[in-house]
Design an enzyme around this catalytic site. Sequence first.
Site, PDB file in Angstrom:
ATOM      1  CB  SER A  70      -5.915   9.125 -11.600  1.00  0.00           C
ATOM      2  OG  SER A  70      -5.507  10.030 -10.600  1.00  0.00           O
ATOM      3  CB  CYS A  87      -3.494   1.298 -16.556  1.00  0.00           C
ATOM      4  SG  CYS A  87      -2.020   0.357 -16.901  1.00  0.00           S
ATOM      5  CG  PHE A 122      -5.423   0.946  -6.075  1.00  0.00           C
ATOM      6  CD1 PHE A 122      -5.938  -0.345  -6.258  1.00  0.00           C
ATOM      7  CD2 PHE A 122      -6.002   1.979  -6.790  1.00  0.00           C
ATOM      8  CE1 PHE A 122      -6.995  -0.564  -7.140  1.00  0.00           C
ATOM      9  CE2 PHE A 122      -7.043   1.769  -7.664  1.00  0.00           C
ATOM     10  CZ  PHE A 122      -7.542   0.490  -7.842  1.00  0.00           C
TER      11      PHE A 122
HETATM   12  P1  NAD Z   1      -4.190   7.955  -7.863  1.00  0.00           P
HETATM   13  O1  NAD Z   1      -3.861   8.984  -8.878  1.00  0.00           O
HETATM   14  O2  NAD Z   1      -5.320   8.196  -6.939  1.00  0.00           O
HETATM   15  O3  NAD Z   1      -2.906   7.707  -6.920  1.00  0.00           O
HETATM   16  C1  NAD Z   1      -1.629   7.452  -7.433  1.00  0.00           C
HETATM   17  C2  NAD Z   1      -0.590   7.977  -6.469  1.00  0.00           C
HETATM   18  O4  NAD Z   1      -0.726   9.389  -6.349  1.00  0.00           O
HETATM   19  C3  NAD Z   1      -0.708   7.407  -5.059  1.00  0.00           C
HETATM   20  O5  NAD Z   1       0.571   7.102  -4.571  1.00  0.00           O
HETATM   21  C4  NAD Z   1      -1.367   8.536  -4.282  1.00  0.00           C
HETATM   22  O6  NAD Z   1      -0.993   8.559  -2.923  1.00  0.00           O
HETATM   23  C5  NAD Z   1      -0.868   9.770  -4.995  1.00  0.00           C
HETATM   24  N1  NAD Z   1      -1.819  10.886  -4.933  1.00  0.00           N
HETATM   25  C6  NAD Z   1      -3.175  10.806  -4.840  1.00  0.00           C
HETATM   26  N2  NAD Z   1      -3.713  12.032  -4.828  1.00  0.00           N
HETATM   27  C7  NAD Z   1      -2.694  12.915  -4.925  1.00  0.00           C
HETATM   28  C8  NAD Z   1      -2.622  14.337  -4.977  1.00  0.00           C
HETATM   29  N3  NAD Z   1      -3.703  15.107  -4.918  1.00  0.00           N
HETATM   30  N4  NAD Z   1      -1.399  14.906  -5.095  1.00  0.00           N
HETATM   31  C9  NAD Z   1      -0.281  14.147  -5.167  1.00  0.00           C
HETATM   32  N5  NAD Z   1      -0.306  12.794  -5.110  1.00  0.00           N
HETATM   33  C10 NAD Z   1      -1.488  12.182  -5.000  1.00  0.00           C
HETATM   34  O7  NAD Z   1      -4.365   6.561  -8.651  1.00  0.00           O
HETATM   35  P2  NAD Z   1      -4.876   5.163  -8.086  1.00  0.00           P
HETATM   36  O8  NAD Z   1      -6.328   5.229  -7.836  1.00  0.00           O
HETATM   37  O9  NAD Z   1      -3.985   4.673  -7.009  1.00  0.00           O
HETATM   38  O10 NAD Z   1      -4.594   4.233  -9.365  1.00  0.00           O
HETATM   39  C11 NAD Z   1      -5.500   4.071 -10.419  1.00  0.00           C
HETATM   40  C12 NAD Z   1      -5.144   4.954 -11.596  1.00  0.00           C
HETATM   41  O11 NAD Z   1      -3.820   4.683 -12.046  1.00  0.00           O
HETATM   42  C13 NAD Z   1      -6.033   4.680 -12.807  1.00  0.00           C
HETATM   43  O12 NAD Z   1      -6.351   5.921 -13.412  1.00  0.00           O
HETATM   44  C14 NAD Z   1      -5.150   3.853 -13.728  1.00  0.00           C
HETATM   45  O13 NAD Z   1      -5.466   3.922 -15.094  1.00  0.00           O
HETATM   46  C15 NAD Z   1      -3.832   4.468 -13.463  1.00  0.00           C
HETATM   47  N6  NAD Z   1      -2.745   3.578 -13.853  1.00  0.00           N
HETATM   48  C16 NAD Z   1      -2.038   3.908 -14.961  1.00  0.00           C
HETATM   49  C17 NAD Z   1      -1.025   3.088 -15.389  1.00  0.00           C
HETATM   50  C18 NAD Z   1      -0.215   3.441 -16.592  1.00  0.00           C
HETATM   51  O14 NAD Z   1       0.853   2.871 -16.764  1.00  0.00           O
HETATM   52  N7  NAD Z   1      -0.652   4.356 -17.432  1.00  0.00           N
HETATM   53  C19 NAD Z   1      -0.734   1.910 -14.684  1.00  0.00           C
HETATM   54  C20 NAD Z   1      -1.486   1.603 -13.548  1.00  0.00           C
HETATM   55  C21 NAD Z   1      -2.490   2.454 -13.137  1.00  0.00           C
END
Ligand code: NAD
Length: 498
Positions: free
Chosen positions: A226, A281, A149
């Site tokens: 995440s 992130c 997000f």
């Molecule tokens: P999230 O892991 O909740 O969701 C990311 C994606 O995964 C979404 O599209 C979501 O629909 C999907 N998803 C959620 N639960 C799932 C499941 N059980 N099985 C399969 N898919 C699933 O992350 P978020 O809250 O949207 O984003 C924040 C996180 O992203 C933070 O941990 C942040 O550090 C990380 N992030 C990392 C980077 C990087 O480059 N390392 C960049 C931006 C954000």
Amino acid sequence: MTEIGHFIDGARVAGTSGRQADVFNPATGQVSARLSLASEAELQKAVDAAKAAQPKWAATNPQRRARVFIRFVELLNAHMDELAELLSAEHGKTVEDSKGDIIRGLEVCEFVIGIPHLIKGEFTEGAGPGIDMYSMRQPVGIGAGITPFNFPAMIPMWMFAPAIACGNAFILKPSERDPSVPMRLAELMMEAGLPKGILQVVNGDASAVEAILKHPDIGAVSFVGSTPIAAHVYAEATRHGKRAHTFGGAKNHMIIMPDADLDQAANALIGAGYGSAGERCMAISVAVPVGEKTADALVEKLIPKIEALKIGPYTDSAADYGPVVTKASQQKILGLIDKGVEEGAKLVVDGRGFKMQGYEDGFFVGSCLFDHVTPDMEIYRQEIFGPVLSVVRAKTYEDALDLPTRHEYGNGVAIFTRDGDAARDFAARVPVGMIGINVPIPTPLAYHSFGGWKRSSFGDLNQHGPDSIKFWTRTKTVTSRWPSGIKEGAEFSMPVMR
Ligand code: NAD
């Protein structure tokens, strides 16, 4: 109420699964749209359209593919205000910050305008008698991207720009929290001249992701989110024979050496710790001053700056940061702050009681500063992803270096110092993917690659830059020999060049 479906075969389509999720305006706490969550059958429609369109796109010469991005960049600039408003209304970040989100994605589109050069193969003339050898880069076929997000414009563009420029069709599964900008990006790509079926948006939750991971026609999966989900997506995608790289959470430290300019360091910490409500992130969430004197002076400088931060809805152009994305995030962050107090960290700026006047149902979190945090505490180990900065005091440079070295995550890290030797030693030794020297958020520009180490990333190749061209293509190497170089008779031993 706005209904958001999917973008399949060149047009918006309504969802048919019967499953929906609410999209919120985080500033007001009100539902702003209903989002359809895709079924396997809807993903299949996107794959069918991608399969039909991709061979012709791959055969389109790279200059023509680049021209789509030239027009797309112009459209992004022309629609900047509209896109930033839309982004802020679903994410909560300030409009200026949303523009940064869009511009960082736009820069990746500018980078791939160089695709005719980037995708060139290699050639060796005369590798043997009459033998020439060359390699070429061919698209994987159909790629998929699953995005978080917190950067609903930049991260989709990190993925789809190189994937599409390399000749792939791409299916994007954006975050269900802020899907409107990804849908607009797909529309603008069509306006820029992309053939239908090459970029599609399938909205959904975990079940859409599972369908992507097991689909036999999807050859490569890129994920950002995440760490637990990144680890799962990497394992599942590779188990199903796909190429995958997945990027996870972070806990980024900033080391402040005794010789650092403390005003600069304090300002850097404020921007990198509280900008975008800490939901980056690459946010700095741990400050590590070296020596008690440095720590006392730094904390003294930070407190009034943090107390003066202006929190507000995205419509307030004077706000430094806005609400967090959901009620659940707000509750999780507040819970972790309580936990930090329980564990004995000193909460020197306490934002827990913050209420945004006129926006009482919004998901706001007041700014917090913890001092005397120790590595065993939950607030140190976990990614809080909110406007909370922790100060961990280190006695020596080696103690400071030890902290990011031992932490589970290795996304970004920074050192503030005037000492070139210390900076050079730090950059060489710290096991973290992106290093800032007097730069708090060292996010590489589009023509370098982005990625962390340890449990911040899984897989080999990073996002954008040269790695992305490798990720979205497969190498094919051709060895050719013409009759003038062919000897009479069969050869039975292993061919070698001597
Ligand atoms: P999230 O892991 O909740 O969701 C990311 C994606 O995964 C979404 O599209 C979501 O629909 C999907 N998803 C959620 N639960 C799932 C499941 N059980 N099985 C399969 N898919 C699933 O992350 P978020 O809250 O949207 O984003 C924040 C996180 O992203 C933070 O941990 C942040 O550090 C990380 N992030 C990392 C980077 C990087 O480059 N390392 C960049 C931006 C954000």
